[in-house]
Scaffold this motif. Structure first.
Motif, short mmCIF file in Angstrom:
data_model
loop_
_atom_site.label_atom_id
_atom_site.label_comp_id
_atom_site.label_asym_id
_atom_site.label_seq_id
_atom_site.Cartn_x
_atom_site.Cartn_y
_atom_site.Cartn_z
N ILE A 1 0.62 -0.90 -0.31
CA ILE A 1 -0.01 0.02 -0.09
C ILE A 1 0.33 1.33 0.06
CG2 ILE A 1 -1.91 -1.04 1.15
CD1 ILE A 1 -1.16 0.31 3.69
N SER A 2 -0.01 2.49 -0.42
CA SER A 2 1.10 3.56 -0.17
C SER A 2 0.53 4.28 1.54
CB SER A 2 0.64 4.76 -1.06
OG SER A 2 1.04 3.95 -2.47
N LYS A 3 1.50 4.97 2.33
CA LYS A 3 1.24 5.15 3.16
C LYS A 3 0.28 6.62 2.94
CE LYS A 3 5.53 5.45 5.90
NZ LYS A 3 6.31 6.43 6.51
N ALA A 4 0.33 7.28 1.72
CA ALA A 4 -1.02 8.45 1.50
C ALA A 4 -0.33 8.71 -0.01
CB ALA A 4 -0.32 9.94 2.06
N VAL A 5 -2.08 8.72 -0.56
CA VAL A 5 -1.71 9.90 -1.88
C VAL A 5 -1.95 11.04 -2.16
CG1 VAL A 5 -3.28 9.75 -3.98
CG2 VAL A 5 -2.27 7.16 -2.57
N ARG A 6 -1.85 12.33 -2.87
CA ARG A 6 -2.16 13.36 -2.46
C ARG A 6 -2.77 13.53 -4.34
NH1 ARG A 6 -2.26 18.92 -1.71
NH2 ARG A 6 -0.96 18.34 -0.50
N ALA A 7 -3.85 13.46 -4.35
CA ALA A 7 -4.54 13.94 -4.95
C ALA A 7 -5.50 14.96 -5.71
CB ALA A 7 -6.33 13.24 -5.56
N GLY A 8 -4.53 15.88 -6.37
CA GLY A 8 -4.87 18.00 -5.85
C GLY A 8 -4.55 18.07 -4.61
N ASP A 9 -5.81 18.76 -3.65
CA ASP A 9 -5.55 19.65 -3.03
C ASP A 9 -5.99 18.57 -1.89
OD1 ASP A 9 -5.15 21.60 -4.55
OD2 ASP A 9 -6.83 22.55 -4.43
N PHE A 10 -6.41 17.18 -2.36
CA PHE A 10 -7.15 16.51 -0.86
C PHE A 10 -5.43 15.27 -0.68
CE2 PHE A 10 -10.92 18.14 -2.36
CZ PHE A 10 -11.44 18.48 -1.24
N VAL A 11 -5.57 14.85 0.43
CA VAL A 11 -4.67 13.31 0.82
C VAL A 11 -5.03 12.67 1.73
CG1 VAL A 11 -2.31 12.91 2.17
CG2 VAL A 11 -2.41 15.75 0.87
N PHE A 12 -5.14 11.52 1.16
CA PHE A 12 -5.65 10.22 1.58
C PHE A 12 -5.22 9.80 1.82
CE2 PHE A 12 -8.23 11.94 -1.94
CZ PHE A 12 -8.93 12.23 -1.40
N THR A 13 -5.48 9.10 3.38
CA THR A 13 -4.49 8.44 4.14
C THR A 13 -4.38 6.21 3.57
OG1 THR A 13 -5.23 7.92 5.87
CG2 THR A 13 -2.87 9.89 5.78
N SER A 14 -3.68 5.19 4.35
CA SER A 14 -4.38 4.43 4.31
C SER A 14 -4.90 4.19 5.54
CB SER A 14 -3.14 3.17 4.03
OG SER A 14 -3.00 3.08 2.69
N ALA A 15 -5.51 2.82 5.63
CA ALA A 15 -5.65 3.23 7.74
C ALA A 15 -4.82 2.29 7.83
CB ALA A 15 -6.83 1.74 7.14
N TYR A 16 -4.46 2.73 9.38
CA TYR A 16 -3.43 2.43 10.34
C TYR A 16 -4.04 1.53 11.93
CZ TYR A 16 -0.22 3.66 6.52
OH TYR A 16 0.90 4.34 5.73
N GLY A 17 -3.59 0.51 12.28
CA GLY A 17 -3.85 0.77 13.48
C GLY A 17 -2.03 0.76 14.19
N PRO A 18 -2.59 0.22 15.43
CA PRO A 18 -1.33 0.78 16.10
C PRO A 18 0.01 0.41 16.01
CG PRO A 18 -2.98 -0.85 17.52
CD PRO A 18 -3.30 -0.58 15.59
N TRP A 19 -0.07 -1.05 15.62
CA TRP A 19 1.15 -1.34 15.12
C TRP A 19 1.45 -2.58 13.57
CZ3 TRP A 19 -1.45 -3.37 19.12
CH2 TRP A 19 -1.81 -4.04 18.64
N LEU A 20 2.15 -2.16 12.10
CA LEU A 20 2.68 -3.06 11.66
C LEU A 20 2.47 -4.61 11.94
CD1 LEU A 20 4.68 -0.67 9.62
CD2 LEU A 20 2.00 -0.72 9.58
N PHE A 21 2.23 -5.22 10.95
CA PHE A 21 2.19 -6.81 10.95
C PHE A 21 2.60 -7.30 9.93
CE2 PHE A 21 -2.23 -6.01 9.09
CZ PHE A 21 -2.02 -7.19 8.72
N ASN A 22 3.31 -8.08 9.11
CA ASN A 22 3.13 -8.87 8.08
C ASN A 22 2.57 -9.76 7.68
OD1 ASN A 22 4.71 -10.73 5.94
ND2 ASN A 22 6.21 -9.90 6.45
N PRO A 23 1.61 -10.50 6.66
CA PRO A 23 -0.12 -10.84 6.66
C PRO A 23 0.32 -12.58 7.00
CG PRO A 23 -0.49 -9.69 5.41
CD PRO A 23 1.61 -9.28 5.86
N VAL A 24 2.11 -12.65 6.22
CA VAL A 24 2.45 -13.98 6.33
C VAL A 24 2.53 -14.84 7.60
CG1 VAL A 24 3.61 -13.80 4.00
CG2 VAL A 24 4.90 -13.43 5.92
N ASN A 25 2.44 -13.62 8.76
CA ASN A 25 3.14 -14.41 10.18
C ASN A 25 1.53 -14.36 10.44
OD1 ASN A 25 5.46 -14.76 9.54
ND2 ASN A 25 5.72 -11.95 10.30
N VAL A 26 0.55 -14.35 10.42
CA VAL A 26 -0.82 -14.28 11.16
C VAL A 26 -1.52 -16.17 10.87
CG1 VAL A 26 -3.46 -13.19 10.93
CG2 VAL A 26 -1.76 -12.01 9.90
#
Length: 139
Positions: free
Chosen positions: A13-38
């Motif tokens: 994913i991208s941390k954030a994407v700027r589209a013109g004058d707007f910035v959209f962030t990805s959804a974040y929780g309190p920590w990062l995880f690696n899906p292969v470890n779930v």
């Protein structure tokens, strides 16, 4: 104009994407995880996300989630003051009051519009958030 700010972790994913004058962030929780470890049980419920963070208190999870959102905004040149929309997810609706108490400390004046939804996540956290900021490009 669209500009993506790449994230540096296991999820594509991208941390954030700027589209013109707007910035959209990805959804974040309190920590990062690696899906292969779930790990999952036979019914597909998450047993462990492989991070060792399952015992983290809810309040700390909320503050760390705000830190990730702040970092994502910063790579696009924004701050929380630029946020116009905030979408939040909680695994336990009983945490709503505690979440509100913390949330209002981050958005004291002119808080953004907000939605809160109950959710089951792909990792073992209790809160997740994404924001939209408005910051006009300078000429």
């Amino acid at each position: 104009m669209k500009q993506a700010f790449q994230a540096d972790h296991a999820v594509p994913i991208s941390k954030a994407v700027r589209a013109g004058d707007f910035v959209f962030t990805s959804a974040y929780g309190p920590w990062l995880f690696n899906p292969v470890n779930v790990t999952f049980d036979a019914a597909g419920n998450i047993i462990d996300d492989g991070t060792g963070n399952q015992a983290m208190p809810f309040e700390e999870q909320v503050h760390r989630t705000f830190d990730f959102a702040k970092e994502a905004l910063a790579v696009a040149g924004c701050t929380r003051d630029d946020v116009v929309n905030c979408e939040c997810w909680l695994t336990d609706p009983r945490d709503f009051v505690a979440f509100n108490a913390i949330y209002k400390t981050y958005f004291k004046a002119a808080p953004p519009v907000r939605s809160i939804f109950p959710m089951r996540f792909m990792f073992t956290c209790k809160v997740e958030m994404k924001v939209v900021a408005y910051k006009p490009l300078t000429a």
